[in-house]
Design a protein around this motif. Structure first.
Motif, PDB file in Angstrom:
ATOM      1  N   HIS A  91       0.839  -1.207   0.000  1.00  0.00           N
ATOM      2  CA  HIS A  91       0.000   0.000   0.000  1.00  0.00           C
ATOM      3  C   HIS A  91       0.869   1.251   0.000  1.00  0.00           C
ATOM      4  CE1 HIS A  91      -3.869   2.003   0.422  1.00  0.00           C
ATOM      5  NE2 HIS A  91      -3.293   2.817   1.289  1.00  0.00           N
ATOM      6  N   ALA A  92       1.970   1.226   0.775  1.00  0.00           N
ATOM      7  CA  ALA A  92       2.893   2.362   0.787  1.00  0.00           C
ATOM      8  C   ALA A  92       3.499   2.564  -0.603  1.00  0.00           C
ATOM      9  CB  ALA A  92       3.989   2.134   1.825  1.00  0.00           C
ATOM     10  N   LYS A  93       3.837   1.477  -1.257  1.00  0.00           N
ATOM     11  CA  LYS A  93       4.397   1.528  -2.618  1.00  0.00           C
ATOM     12  C   LYS A  93       3.382   2.157  -3.580  1.00  0.00           C
ATOM     13  CE  LYS A  93       6.275  -1.647  -6.138  1.00  0.00           C
ATOM     14  NZ  LYS A  93       7.671  -1.235  -6.206  1.00  0.00           N
ATOM     15  N   LYS A  94       2.112   1.763  -3.451  1.00  0.00           N
ATOM     16  CA  LYS A  94       1.056   2.304  -4.308  1.00  0.00           C
ATOM     17  C   LYS A  94       0.882   3.803  -4.079  1.00  0.00           C
ATOM     18  CE  LYS A  94      -3.907   1.742  -5.259  1.00  0.00           C
ATOM     19  NZ  LYS A  94      -5.135   0.975  -4.887  1.00  0.00           N
ATOM     20  N   MET A  95       0.905   4.222  -2.804  1.00  0.00           N
ATOM     21  CA  MET A  95       0.756   5.646  -2.492  1.00  0.00           C
ATOM     22  C   MET A  95       1.895   6.465  -3.076  1.00  0.00           C
ATOM     23  SD  MET A  95      -0.947   6.246   1.197  1.00  0.00           S
ATOM     24  CE  MET A  95      -1.209   7.925   0.668  1.00  0.00           C
ATOM     25  N   GLU A  96       3.124   5.979  -2.917  1.00  0.00           N
ATOM     26  CA  GLU A  96       4.274   6.692  -3.469  1.00  0.00           C
ATOM     27  C   GLU A  96       4.175   6.815  -4.984  1.00  0.00           C
ATOM     28  OE1 GLU A  96       8.161   6.156  -0.583  1.00  0.00           O
ATOM     29  OE2 GLU A  96       8.033   5.078  -2.478  1.00  0.00           O
ATOM     30  N   SER A  97       3.750   5.758  -5.650  1.00  0.00           N
ATOM     31  CA  SER A  97       3.620   5.786  -7.104  1.00  0.00           C
ATOM     32  C   SER A  97       2.620   6.852  -7.531  1.00  0.00           C
ATOM     33  CB  SER A  97       3.183   4.403  -7.607  1.00  0.00           C
ATOM     34  OG  SER A  97       2.988   4.419  -9.008  1.00  0.00           O
ATOM     35  N   ILE A  98       1.507   6.931  -6.818  1.00  0.00           N
ATOM     36  CA  ILE A  98       0.493   7.948  -7.138  1.00  0.00           C
ATOM     37  C   ILE A  98       1.050   9.346  -6.900  1.00  0.00           C
ATOM     38  CG2 ILE A  98      -1.725   8.909  -6.409  1.00  0.00           C
ATOM     39  CD1 ILE A  98      -2.659   6.041  -5.875  1.00  0.00           C
ATOM     40  N   LEU A  99       1.747   9.531  -5.796  1.00  0.00           N
ATOM     41  CA  LEU A  99       2.270  10.861  -5.445  1.00  0.00           C
ATOM     42  C   LEU A  99       3.278  11.363  -6.476  1.00  0.00           C
ATOM     43  CD1 LEU A  99       2.662  10.321  -1.609  1.00  0.00           C
ATOM     44  CD2 LEU A  99       1.245  12.091  -2.677  1.00  0.00           C
ATOM     45  N   ILE A 100       4.196  10.504  -6.912  1.00  0.00           N
ATOM     46  CA  ILE A 100       5.191  10.951  -7.885  1.00  0.00           C
ATOM     47  C   ILE A 100       4.542  11.219  -9.238  1.00  0.00           C
ATOM     48  CG2 ILE A 100       5.907   8.645  -8.655  1.00  0.00           C
ATOM     49  CD1 ILE A 100       8.193  11.689  -8.057  1.00  0.00           C
ATOM     50  N   ASN A 101       3.510  10.443  -9.583  1.00  0.00           N
ATOM     51  CA  ASN A 101       2.782  10.698 -10.820  1.00  0.00           C
ATOM     52  C   ASN A 101       1.992  12.008 -10.745  1.00  0.00           C
ATOM     53  OD1 ASN A 101       2.520   8.502 -13.180  1.00  0.00           O
ATOM     54  ND2 ASN A 101       3.031   7.442 -11.271  1.00  0.00           N
ATOM     55  N   LEU A 102       1.370  12.252  -9.616  1.00  0.00           N
ATOM     56  CA  LEU A 102       0.623  13.507  -9.450  1.00  0.00           C
ATOM     57  C   LEU A 102       1.553  14.711  -9.580  1.00  0.00           C
ATOM     58  CD1 LEU A 102      -1.769  12.595  -6.474  1.00  0.00           C
ATOM     59  CD2 LEU A 102      -2.446  13.100  -8.833  1.00  0.00           C
ATOM     60  N   ALA A 103       2.725  14.636  -8.940  1.00  0.00           N
ATOM     61  CA  ALA A 103       3.680  15.741  -9.027  1.00  0.00           C
ATOM     62  C   ALA A 103       4.149  15.947 -10.466  1.00  0.00           C
ATOM     63  CB  ALA A 103       4.868  15.466  -8.110  1.00  0.00           C
ATOM     64  N   TYR A 104       4.464  14.840 -11.136  1.00  0.00           N
ATOM     65  CA  TYR A 104       4.948  14.905 -12.510  1.00  0.00           C
ATOM     66  C   TYR A 104       3.900  15.549 -13.432  1.00  0.00           C
ATOM     67  CZ  TYR A 104       6.576  13.296 -17.105  1.00  0.00           C
ATOM     68  OH  TYR A 104       6.981  13.245 -18.410  1.00  0.00           O
ATOM     69  N   HIS A 105       2.650  15.110 -13.334  1.00  0.00           N
ATOM     70  CA  HIS A 105       1.607  15.627 -14.220  1.00  0.00           C
ATOM     71  C   HIS A 105       1.178  17.044 -13.831  1.00  0.00           C
ATOM     72  CE1 HIS A 105       0.985  12.075 -16.711  1.00  0.00           C
ATOM     73  NE2 HIS A 105       1.143  11.342 -15.628  1.00  0.00           N
ATOM     74  N   ALA A 106       1.234  17.384 -12.549  1.00  0.00           N
ATOM     75  CA  ALA A 106       0.914  18.747 -12.128  1.00  0.00           C
ATOM     76  C   ALA A 106       1.928  19.725 -12.700  1.00  0.00           C
ATOM     77  CB  ALA A 106       0.889  18.845 -10.608  1.00  0.00           C
TER      78      ALA A 106
END
Length: 398
Positions: free
Chosen positions: A167-182
């Motif tokens: 779950h921690a791995k999934k959260m980190e993946s989402i966070l880095i993708n959100l930052a990248y796309h933002a």
């Protein structure tokens, strides 16, 4: 309390035991951690109950805020706020589940098996991305920006969840993708955009940025079963990435509100996140190292100057305190020539005489070239050989 010296978690425990419940709800805790900058990875202060006379660095504040957030979360699951020793044992079980504790043989010689000492080492490793003094001074990337993931995972641990790494791995993946796309949603990108992405990349604990596709599939993950605090954290980090250039234009806002819809968040909550990040960083932009543009050599001298200035300030206060306490010694010695002293007064004379004898080598260390840097090391390795005024983490006996 000195978070850079051994024993600071025990000192923290001695302070908070005087207050039954740190925060009345998870929402109040989140609001406080965001106000302190912990949510953004840009720590500017620590909770009021823990206020220290020391001028704490960003990484020291991050340590205190991480421990406070974990402890405050633990208290939500205990009817009476829980026992601090029980908290230490439980949070160590949590980090064992995350496989977070990596202590070398040399570290183990100094920390031992004491729960608070083990946790100090874990917190230190979680907070610091780069632990080399020279590298630190040449780099703006000092402190893990995704520490709040630990707090969110600890909530799951307290709810009985096991095997938390996926779950921690999934959260980190989402966070880095959100930052990248933002950041990609911006019309113009700046050097600080690259700096922010580097910070996020370096903060990843469970993922490698090379494995990310950045193809938009993260949006499907956003529609998963996340708690409200997790959703709020996602949207706050999106707002941080969008605001980095000190503005949020129309296109960026469209991306932020689109993310809010994916998370099924109310538009008012999204607007509040945009407003908060704008107000916070306008207020503290001169104090947050991430947004200070400087040549690497200038960054080195600036950070070194700040470090030495902080150490001199701390040690000058300790010397003043030691001299002030000596006034009482002189008074008691004078009194002893005319009348008998009480047991308490004799104890004070003994302690203060020992402190004066200890001060002599302490002052010699401080006077040496580089002594301002050496003294905190001596405090960590041989705290009992230094006077009480030099040990910020000493717990007074009641």
């Amino acid at each position: 309390m000195n978070p850079s010296a051994q024993g600071w978690i025990d000192k923290y425990g001695s302070i908070v035991k005087k207050k039954e419940i740190l925060y009345p709800s998870a929402e109040v805790l989140y609001t406080e951690m965001r106000k302190l900058g912990f949510i953004y990875g840009a720590n500017v202060d620590i909770p009021g109950i823990l206020q220290s006379n020391n001028d704490l660095s960003e990484d020291e504040m991050a340590k205190v805020n991480l421990l406070t957030a974990l402890h405050g979360t633990y208290q939500f699951y205990c009817a009476d706020g829980g026992n601090f020793t029980d908290f230490l044992n439980d949070v160590l079980l949590f980090y064992d589940d995350l496989e977070a504790e990596k202590i070398s043989f040399i570290d183990n010689l100094f920390t031992g098996k004491k729960p608070s000492a083990r946790l100090e080492k874990i917190v230190h490793n979680r907070v610091h991305i780069l632990d080399n003094l020279l590298t630190k001074n040449f780099s703006k990337i000092l402190t893990n920006s995704l520490l709040y993931v630990d707090v969110l995972m600890y909530t799951k641990h307290l709810n009985g969840h096991k095997n938390l790494r996926p779950h921690a791995k999934k959260m980190e993946s989402i966070l880095i993708n959100l930052a990248y796309h933002a950041i990609n949603a911006k019309q113009e990108k700046t050097e600080n955009d690259n700096q922010l992405l580097k910070l996020f990349n370096a903060s990843l604990l469970y993922n490698n940025v090379e494995d990310e596709q950045f193809d938009g599939t993260y949006r499907d993950k956003l529609k998963g079963d996340f708690s409200l605090p997790e959703k709020k954290y996602f949207i706050d980090m999106v707002c941080l990435a969008a605001w980095e250039d000190h503005s949020v234009d129309y296109k960026e806002s469209e991306f932020i509100f689109g993310t809010g819809k994916d998370l099924r968040l109310d538009d008012n909550m999204v607007t509040e996140s945009i407003n908060h990040v704008s107000v916070f960083f306008e207020k503290y932009k001169d104090r947050v190292s991430l947004f200070k543009s400087a040549h690497p050599i200038m960054q080195f001298f600036d950070n070194s100057h700040t470090l030495v200035k902080r150490l001199i300030k701390r040690n000058s206060k300790r010397l003043v305190k030691e001299l002030t306490e000596s006034k009482e010694l002189i008074y008691l010695l004078g009194k002893s020539t005319t009348t008998d002293l009480s047991d308490e007064e004799r104890r004070k004379i003994k302690e203060q005489l020992l402190d004066i004898f200890k001060s002599i080598p302490s002052l010699a260390i401080f006077a040496l070239p580089g002594g301002a840097i050496l003294l905190p090391i001596f405090i960590k390795l041989i705290p009992k050989l230094l006077p009480s005024a030099f040990d910020d983490n000493r717990i007074d006996e009641e």
